[in-house]
Design a protein around this motif. Structure first.
Motif, PDB file in Angstrom:
ATOM      1  N   PRO A 191      34.714 -12.622 -15.894  1.00  0.00           N
ATOM      2  CA  PRO A 191      35.087 -13.704 -16.815  1.00  0.00           C
ATOM      3  C   PRO A 191      35.414 -13.259 -18.235  1.00  0.00           C
ATOM      4  O   PRO A 191      36.207 -13.905 -18.914  1.00  0.00           O
ATOM      5  CB  PRO A 191      33.838 -14.606 -16.812  1.00  0.00           C
ATOM      6  N   HIS A 192      34.788 -12.162 -18.702  1.00  0.00           N
ATOM      7  CA  HIS A 192      34.947 -11.758 -20.093  1.00  0.00           C
ATOM      8  C   HIS A 192      36.090 -10.743 -20.259  1.00  0.00           C
ATOM      9  O   HIS A 192      36.135  -9.732 -19.558  1.00  0.00           O
ATOM     10  CB  HIS A 192      33.646 -11.147 -20.625  1.00  0.00           C
ATOM     11  N   LYS A 193      36.982 -11.003 -21.203  1.00  0.00           N
ATOM     12  CA  LYS A 193      38.156 -10.148 -21.394  1.00  0.00           C
ATOM     13  C   LYS A 193      37.781  -8.721 -21.764  1.00  0.00           C
ATOM     14  O   LYS A 193      38.353  -7.760 -21.227  1.00  0.00           O
ATOM     15  CB  LYS A 193      39.049 -10.745 -22.495  1.00  0.00           C
ATOM     16  N   PHE A 194      36.857  -8.551 -22.693  1.00  0.00           N
ATOM     17  CA  PHE A 194      36.498  -7.202 -23.142  1.00  0.00           C
ATOM     18  C   PHE A 194      35.919  -6.379 -22.000  1.00  0.00           C
ATOM     19  O   PHE A 194      36.275  -5.209 -21.821  1.00  0.00           O
ATOM     20  CB  PHE A 194      35.490  -7.287 -24.301  1.00  0.00           C
ATOM     21  N   GLU A 195      35.049  -6.991 -21.211  1.00  0.00           N
ATOM     22  CA  GLU A 195      34.458  -6.267 -20.085  1.00  0.00           C
ATOM     23  C   GLU A 195      35.479  -5.974 -18.991  1.00  0.00           C
ATOM     24  O   GLU A 195      35.365  -4.972 -18.287  1.00  0.00           O
ATOM     25  CB  GLU A 195      33.267  -7.048 -19.533  1.00  0.00           C
ATOM     26  N   ARG A 196      36.492  -6.819 -18.851  1.00  0.00           N
ATOM     27  CA  ARG A 196      37.576  -6.513 -17.908  1.00  0.00           C
ATOM     28  C   ARG A 196      38.289  -5.240 -18.318  1.00  0.00           C
ATOM     29  O   ARG A 196      38.609  -4.378 -17.493  1.00  0.00           O
ATOM     30  CB  ARG A 196      38.580  -7.675 -17.830  1.00  0.00           C
ATOM     31  N   ARG A 197      38.537  -5.112 -19.627  1.00  0.00           N
ATOM     32  CA  ARG A 197      39.194  -3.904 -20.124  1.00  0.00           C
ATOM     33  C   ARG A 197      38.303  -2.675 -19.947  1.00  0.00           C
ATOM     34  O   ARG A 197      38.784  -1.589 -19.590  1.00  0.00           O
ATOM     35  CB  ARG A 197      39.580  -4.090 -21.593  1.00  0.00           C
ATOM     36  N   LEU A 198      37.007  -2.843 -20.207  1.00  0.00           N
ATOM     37  CA  LEU A 198      36.071  -1.731 -20.017  1.00  0.00           C
ATOM     38  C   LEU A 198      36.032  -1.272 -18.563  1.00  0.00           C
ATOM     39  O   LEU A 198      35.970  -0.073 -18.275  1.00  0.00           O
ATOM     40  CB  LEU A 198      34.656  -2.140 -20.455  1.00  0.00           C
ATOM     41  N   TRP A 199      36.056  -2.241 -17.654  1.00  0.00           N
ATOM     42  CA  TRP A 199      36.019  -1.915 -16.225  1.00  0.00           C
ATOM     43  C   TRP A 199      37.242  -1.092 -15.836  1.00  0.00           C
ATOM     44  O   TRP A 199      37.130  -0.098 -15.102  1.00  0.00           O
ATOM     45  CB  TRP A 199      35.936  -3.211 -15.415  1.00  0.00           C
ATOM     46  N   LEU A 200      38.403  -1.490 -16.321  1.00  0.00           N
ATOM     47  CA  LEU A 200      39.621  -0.728 -16.032  1.00  0.00           C
ATOM     48  C   LEU A 200      39.564   0.656 -16.675  1.00  0.00           C
ATOM     49  O   LEU A 200      39.987   1.658 -16.074  1.00  0.00           O
ATOM     50  CB  LEU A 200      40.845  -1.498 -16.537  1.00  0.00           C
ATOM     51  N   TYR A 201      39.045   0.705 -17.895  1.00  0.00           N
ATOM     52  CA  TYR A 201      38.874   1.982 -18.593  1.00  0.00           C
ATOM     53  C   TYR A 201      38.002   2.923 -17.765  1.00  0.00           C
ATOM     54  O   TYR A 201      38.339   4.094 -17.554  1.00  0.00           O
ATOM     55  CB  TYR A 201      38.244   1.688 -19.959  1.00  0.00           C
ATOM     56  N   LYS A 202      36.885   2.424 -17.277  1.00  0.00           N
ATOM     57  CA  LYS A 202      35.961   3.240 -16.489  1.00  0.00           C
ATOM     58  C   LYS A 202      36.595   3.693 -15.180  1.00  0.00           C
ATOM     59  O   LYS A 202      36.406   4.834 -14.745  1.00  0.00           O
ATOM     60  CB  LYS A 202      34.684   2.450 -16.207  1.00  0.00           C
ATOM     61  N   ARG A 203      37.332   2.814 -14.539  1.00  0.00           N
ATOM     62  CA  ARG A 203      37.947   3.147 -13.252  1.00  0.00           C
ATOM     63  C   ARG A 203      39.008   4.233 -13.374  1.00  0.00           C
ATOM     64  O   ARG A 203      39.075   5.144 -12.553  1.00  0.00           O
ATOM     65  CB  ARG A 203      38.586   1.900 -12.633  1.00  0.00           C
ATOM     66  N   PHE A 204      39.844   4.114 -14.399  1.00  0.00           N
ATOM     67  CA  PHE A 204      40.997   5.003 -14.481  1.00  0.00           C
ATOM     68  C   PHE A 204      40.800   6.203 -15.403  1.00  0.00           C
ATOM     69  O   PHE A 204      41.530   7.191 -15.297  1.00  0.00           O
ATOM     70  CB  PHE A 204      42.237   4.207 -14.908  1.00  0.00           C
ATOM     71  N   MET A 205      39.785   6.125 -16.306  1.00  0.00           N
ATOM     72  CA  MET A 205      39.499   7.245 -17.200  1.00  0.00           C
ATOM     73  C   MET A 205      37.986   7.439 -17.289  1.00  0.00           C
ATOM     74  O   MET A 205      37.376   7.247 -18.343  1.00  0.00           O
ATOM     75  CB  MET A 205      40.102   6.990 -18.581  1.00  0.00           C
ATOM     76  N   PRO A 206      37.352   7.777 -16.175  1.00  0.00           N
ATOM     77  CA  PRO A 206      35.885   7.802 -16.120  1.00  0.00           C
ATOM     78  C   PRO A 206      35.218   8.756 -17.109  1.00  0.00           C
ATOM     79  O   PRO A 206      34.185   8.419 -17.700  1.00  0.00           O
ATOM     80  CB  PRO A 206      35.592   8.209 -14.667  1.00  0.00           C
ATOM     81  N   GLU A 207      35.768   9.942 -17.312  1.00  0.00           N
ATOM     82  CA  GLU A 207      35.141  10.890 -18.229  1.00  0.00           C
ATOM     83  C   GLU A 207      35.277  10.447 -19.676  1.00  0.00           C
ATOM     84  O   GLU A 207      34.332  10.560 -20.469  1.00  0.00           O
ATOM     85  CB  GLU A 207      35.750  12.283 -18.037  1.00  0.00           C
ATOM     86  N   SER A 208      36.435   9.925 -20.014  1.00  0.00           N
ATOM     87  CA  SER A 208      36.632   9.405 -21.367  1.00  0.00           C
ATOM     88  C   SER A 208      35.711   8.219 -21.618  1.00  0.00           C
ATOM     89  O   SER A 208      35.116   8.080 -22.692  1.00  0.00           O
ATOM     90  CB  SER A 208      38.093   8.987 -21.547  1.00  0.00           C
ATOM     91  N   PHE A 209      35.577   7.360 -20.603  1.00  0.00           N
ATOM     92  CA  PHE A 209      34.671   6.214 -20.707  1.00  0.00           C
ATOM     93  C   PHE A 209      33.239   6.680 -20.939  1.00  0.00           C
ATOM     94  O   PHE A 209      32.533   6.153 -21.797  1.00  0.00           O
ATOM     95  CB  PHE A 209      34.750   5.375 -19.435  1.00  0.00           C
ATOM     96  N   ALA A 210      32.796   7.680 -20.189  1.00  0.00           N
ATOM     97  CA  ALA A 210      31.425   8.169 -20.284  1.00  0.00           C
ATOM     98  C   ALA A 210      31.141   8.712 -21.686  1.00  0.00           C
ATOM     99  O   ALA A 210      30.084   8.434 -22.283  1.00  0.00           O
ATOM    100  CB  ALA A 210      31.177   9.252 -19.240  1.00  0.00           C
ATOM    101  N   LYS A 211      32.069   9.490 -22.238  1.00  0.00           N
ATOM    102  CA  LYS A 211      31.871  10.039 -23.578  1.00  0.00           C
ATOM    103  C   LYS A 211      31.808   8.935 -24.621  1.00  0.00           C
ATOM    104  O   LYS A 211      31.004   8.991 -25.561  1.00  0.00           O
ATOM    105  CB  LYS A 211      33.000  11.020 -23.899  1.00  0.00           C
ATOM    106  N   SER A 212      32.660   7.931 -24.452  1.00  0.00           N
ATOM    107  CA  SER A 212      32.660   6.809 -25.382  1.00  0.00           C
ATOM    108  C   SER A 212      31.348   6.039 -25.307  1.00  0.00           C
ATOM    109  O   SER A 212      30.769   5.669 -26.346  1.00  0.00           O
ATOM    110  CB  SER A 212      33.832   5.877 -25.065  1.00  0.00           C
ATOM    111  N   MET A 213      30.857   5.803 -24.087  1.00  0.00           N
ATOM    112  CA  MET A 213      29.598   5.089 -23.904  1.00  0.00           C
ATOM    113  C   MET A 213      28.433   5.871 -24.489  1.00  0.00           C
ATOM    114  O   MET A 213      27.546   5.301 -25.150  1.00  0.00           O
ATOM    115  CB  MET A 213      29.363   4.822 -22.417  1.00  0.00           C
ATOM    116  N   GLN A 214      28.404   7.176 -24.272  1.00  0.00           N
ATOM    117  CA  GLN A 214      27.322   8.001 -24.808  1.00  0.00           C
ATOM    118  C   GLN A 214      27.284   7.932 -26.329  1.00  0.00           C
ATOM    119  O   GLN A 214      26.211   7.843 -26.935  1.00  0.00           O
ATOM    120  CB  GLN A 214      27.497   9.438 -24.333  1.00  0.00           C
TER     121      GLN A 214
END
Length: 271
Positions: A238-261
């Motif tokens: 339902p939430h737009k920001f989390e939809r973008r995060l989900w796509l970010y994690k799926r297609f750029m997992p390592e970049s997502f992980a570094k950003s989250m850390q």
């Protein structure tokens, strides 16, 4: 094929408050008969009184007991001959803390309600759907099951399990004309913090502040869930920001992980 699709009968767990209450209101507005269950008798009665112009069954039921859900299912079949939609919504916030801090007992409680409660709902009602020729299962998960924020391991694991269960059932039950939708909301105003355990009052206050800032309400999410059921949509974020995060994690997992850390170091002290 059965004429079940011409019926409007829904079963909702955790209907005594929060999203469960808003789901009841939403489905009532669309002319559904409602079977509502919760462990909180007072909250359940308040939900029932908030509904108008629809037939309502209320039953006290604990999703940690399959027998309670089987009993509810039997009563629904007795009264209405079947059910068209089940919404496995009941859940708790669980315990906030590190893996070395949260007790196994607390883990077991969260998994028993948030994951196995959903499993029990699916197990109890799937035979009804198969008998009548179809139906729709809606499981309420969370974006936490996708984003896996720290110090929420039990909650994250339970919600990730709900997503995996839903994906499994999507394929397993397709031949039986049973649809599946899994809902992964982020924060929105509800009473979730009343069931969060933490040794820091700041954690609960922080979550309350985040929820209060949400651009969408529980009523908005309930409407989205209804629409997802109507269109047979599998995954609802339902939430737009989390939809973008989900796509970010799926297609750029390592970049997502570094950003989250990097972000988590700002939010949480080491320990």
């Amino acid at each position: 094929m059965s004429e079940y699709r011409n019926q409007k009968r829904a079963f909702i767990t955790g209907a005594g408050s929060g999203l469960g209450r808003e789901l009841a209101k939403c489905y009532a507005n669309f002319g559904y008969k409602l079977a509502l269950v919760d462990v909180n008798a007072e909250g359940l009665e308040q939900t029932a009184q908030s509904l108008h112009g629809c037939e309502v069954l209320t039953m006290i039921a604990d999703v940690t007991r399959l027998s309670d859900l089987e009993k509810a299912k039997d009563e629904i079949v007795k009264q209405w001959g079947g059910v068209d939609v089940i919404i496995n919504n009941a859940g708790i916030g669980g315990t906030f803390g590190g893996i070395d801090k949260v007790s196994i007992k607390d883990w077991q409680q969260v998994l028993d309600i948030n994951l196995l409660g959903v499993v029990r709902g699916c197990k109890a009602f799937t035979p009804v759907f198969k008998t009548q020729g179809g139906g729709h299962i809606i499981n309420i998960a969370s974006s936490a099951g996708q984003m896996t924020p720290p110090k929420m391991a039990a909650y994250n694991v339970a919600k990730a399990g709900v997503i995996a269960l839903s994906e499994t059932l999507r394929f397993e039950l397709d031949r039986d004309n049973i649809g599946v939708t899994v809902v992964c909301p982020a924060f929105f105003t509800t009473n979730l913090t009343s069931s969060i355990k933490s040794d820091s009052a700041d954690v609960v206050n922080r979550v309350d502040r985040i929820m209060a800032k949400s651009e969408i309400s529980a009523a908005d999410i309930a409407q989205m869930i209804f629409e997802a059921q109507q269109t047979q949509k599998f995954m609802l974020l339902p939430h737009k920001f989390e939809r973008r995060l989900w796509l970010y994690k799926r297609f750029m997992p390592e970049s997502f992980a570094k950003s989250m850390q990097k972000q988590m170091k700002k939010l949480f002290k080491r320990g």
